[in-house]
Design a protein around this motif. Structure first.
Motif, PDB file in Angstrom:
ATOM      1  N   PRO A 178      10.113   6.821   1.343  1.00 46.82           N
ATOM      2  CA  PRO A 178      11.078   7.073   0.256  1.00 46.82           C
ATOM      3  C   PRO A 178      12.499   6.641   0.611  1.00 46.82           C
ATOM      4  CG  PRO A 178       9.641   8.962   0.555  1.00 46.82           C
ATOM      5  CD  PRO A 178       9.380   8.043   1.718  1.00 46.82           C
ATOM      6  N   GLU A 179      12.842   6.730   1.882  1.00 45.37           N
ATOM      7  CA  GLU A 179      14.192   6.359   2.317  1.00 45.37           C
ATOM      8  C   GLU A 179      14.320   4.871   2.597  1.00 45.37           C
ATOM      9  OE1 GLU A 179      17.127   7.056   6.183  1.00 45.37           O
ATOM     10  OE2 GLU A 179      15.217   8.118   6.024  1.00 45.37           O
ATOM     11  N   THR A 180      13.317   4.280   3.251  1.00 45.87           N
ATOM     12  CA  THR A 180      13.484   2.921   3.762  1.00 45.87           C
ATOM     13  C   THR A 180      13.010   1.832   2.813  1.00 45.87           C
ATOM     14  OG1 THR A 180      11.315   2.972   4.880  1.00 45.87           O
ATOM     15  CG2 THR A 180      13.245   3.732   6.138  1.00 45.87           C
ATOM     16  N   LEU A 181      12.022   2.122   1.960  1.00 41.25           N
ATOM     17  CA  LEU A 181      11.449   1.058   1.137  1.00 41.25           C
ATOM     18  C   LEU A 181      12.489   0.367   0.254  1.00 41.25           C
ATOM     19  CD1 LEU A 181       8.922  -0.535   0.335  1.00 41.25           C
ATOM     20  CD2 LEU A 181       8.508   1.180  -1.444  1.00 41.25           C
ATOM     21  N   VAL A 193       3.335   7.074  -0.395  1.00 37.81           N
ATOM     22  CA  VAL A 193       3.169   7.886   0.806  1.00 37.81           C
ATOM     23  C   VAL A 193       4.528   8.294   1.384  1.00 37.81           C
ATOM     24  CG1 VAL A 193       0.972   6.800   1.370  1.00 37.81           C
ATOM     25  CG2 VAL A 193       3.086   5.859   2.329  1.00 37.81           C
ATOM     26  N   ASP A 194       4.468   9.228   2.306  1.00 32.38           N
ATOM     27  CA  ASP A 194       5.686   9.658   2.995  1.00 32.38           C
ATOM     28  C   ASP A 194       6.053   8.707   4.130  1.00 32.38           C
ATOM     29  OD1 ASP A 194       6.365  12.415   1.803  1.00 32.38           O
ATOM     30  OD2 ASP A 194       4.224  12.566   2.201  1.00 32.38           O
ATOM     31  N   TYR A 195       5.051   8.279   4.904  1.00 32.70           N
ATOM     32  CA  TYR A 195       5.319   7.407   6.051  1.00 32.70           C
ATOM     33  C   TYR A 195       4.322   6.264   6.102  1.00 32.70           C
ATOM     34  CZ  TYR A 195       8.616  10.678   8.204  1.00 32.70           C
ATOM     35  OH  TYR A 195       9.708  11.474   8.460  1.00 32.70           O
ATOM     36  N   CYS A 196       4.825   5.100   6.493  1.00 35.29           N
ATOM     37  CA  CYS A 196       3.976   3.995   6.895  1.00 35.29           C
ATOM     38  C   CYS A 196       3.996   3.958   8.417  1.00 35.29           C
ATOM     39  CB  CYS A 196       4.487   2.676   6.326  1.00 35.29           C
ATOM     40  SG  CYS A 196       3.486   1.239   6.778  1.00 35.29           S
ATOM     41  N   ALA A 201       0.828  -1.206   0.000  1.00 39.53           N
ATOM     42  CA  ALA A 201       0.000   0.000   0.000  1.00 39.53           C
ATOM     43  C   ALA A 201       0.860   1.254   0.000  1.00 39.53           C
ATOM     44  CB  ALA A 201      -0.932  -0.007   1.211  1.00 39.53           C
ATOM     45  N   SER A 202       1.924   1.234   0.784  1.00 41.79           N
ATOM     46  CA  SER A 202       2.805   2.397   0.875  1.00 41.79           C
ATOM     47  C   SER A 202       3.453   2.692  -0.471  1.00 41.79           C
ATOM     48  CB  SER A 202       3.883   2.158   1.938  1.00 41.79           C
ATOM     49  OG  SER A 202       3.295   1.972   3.210  1.00 41.79           O
ATOM     50  N   GLU A 203       3.829   1.623  -1.191  1.00 40.18           N
ATOM     51  CA  GLU A 203       4.411   1.811  -2.521  1.00 40.18           C
ATOM     52  C   GLU A 203       3.351   2.247  -3.524  1.00 40.18           C
ATOM     53  OE1 GLU A 203       7.353  -0.527  -5.665  1.00 40.18           O
ATOM     54  OE2 GLU A 203       6.595  -1.587  -3.897  1.00 40.18           O
ATOM     55  N   HIS A 204       2.185   1.616  -3.478  1.00 41.60           N
ATOM     56  CA  HIS A 204       1.127   1.939  -4.430  1.00 41.60           C
ATOM     57  C   HIS A 204       0.705   3.407  -4.324  1.00 41.60           C
ATOM     58  CE1 HIS A 204      -2.446   1.300  -6.923  1.00 41.60           C
ATOM     59  NE2 HIS A 204      -3.126   1.971  -6.010  1.00 41.60           N
TER      60      HIS A 204
END
Length: 256
Positions: free
Chosen positions: A201-204, A156-159, A150-153
């Motif tokens: 954006p940083e961790t994914l 978003v900025d934060y999960c 979902a975060s990738e789709h």
């Protein structure tokens, strides 16, 4: 980040990651119709909460709450070899749709971030079948994979993860989450929660390189998170981590 973006090669696969990739061959996900109170996901949720003494008995033996019906909520069942084994609900929070469990507790922290235009995913209501959790110790990874998808789709900025304090180290270790909110209470829960979050954006990219079982194709994500009229409620969607891993390896070889 999408499947077609240039990405670093997947890191050498650990035995743990390989095992979960093999289990994913048996995994399917299905988004449920939130108004259908007879959906087995709501019964699974009730049984899990009753087992932990979080809920009083009710004759319907299902558990829903008003947030299940919010326009930004996505609730899923996770199936292994056709059997419902776990479920999770994810809210997609934007400046124009400010509804989610974490936002209800930490509005003073998340509100100003939304005012700046930030967006979030908020996975909650993670529940599992007791026997399945014993048979598949990695079930949390297979279920929480939906939160990363979902975060990738939604880019978003934060999960967000609003969890018991003792569970926060798991999210720091696996999702590289950092503290975002202090201990507070939520609803009628008998224990405190803290809010941690992963800066997507940083961790994914780092998470996907380390744990390739979290990979997914754009097609899988769209089948699960498409908008009204474009998703088939109850339709089981196969996990595509192995396929996406293969595609990324081919991309990396072609770029050499």
């Amino acid at each position: 980040m999408s499947s077609n973006d240039a990405v670093p090669p997947v890191e050498p696969q650990s035995r743990f990651a390989g095992t979960l990739l093999d289990v994913l061959d048996k995994v399917e996900y299905a988004r449920i119709q939130p108004e259908d109170v007879n959906d087995p996901v709501y019964k699974l949720r009730y049984e899990a909460y009753r087992r932990e003494n979080f809920l009083p008995y009710n004759s319907e033996e299902v558990y829903t709450d008003p947030l299940d019906l919010s326009p930004n909520a996505y609730t899923f069942g996770v199936f292994i070899e056709g059997r419902l084994v776990s479920s999770i609900r994810i809210h997609h929070i934007t400046p124009d749709c400010r509804i989610s469990p974490s936002l209800g507790v930490y509005e003073d922290i998340l509100g100003p971030m939304l005012d700046q235009g930030m967006t979030f995913t908020d996975p909650t209501r993670f529940t599992a079948d007791h026997e399945a959790s014993l048979a598949y110790p990695a079930l949390p990874y297979l279920t929480l994979r939906l939160g990363l998808m979902a975060s990738e789709h939604f880019s978003v900025d934060y999960c967000l993860q609003s969890v018991r304090p003792e569970h926060a180290p798991f999210y720091r270790r696996i999702f590289l989450s950092q503290p975002m909110g202090p201990e507070r209470t939520y609803g009628q829960l008998s224990f405190p929660i803290v809010m941690v979050g992963s800066h997507v954006p940083e961790t994914l990219p780092r998470i996907l390189r380390r744990f390739p079982f979290f990979l997914s194709t754009r097609e899988e994500r769209e089948a699960l998170f498409a908008g009204p009229g474009r998703v088939s409620f109850g339709h089981k969607v196969a996990a595509t981590a192995k396929l996406e891993q293969k595609l990324r390896r081919e991309q990396a070889l072609a770029a050499e």
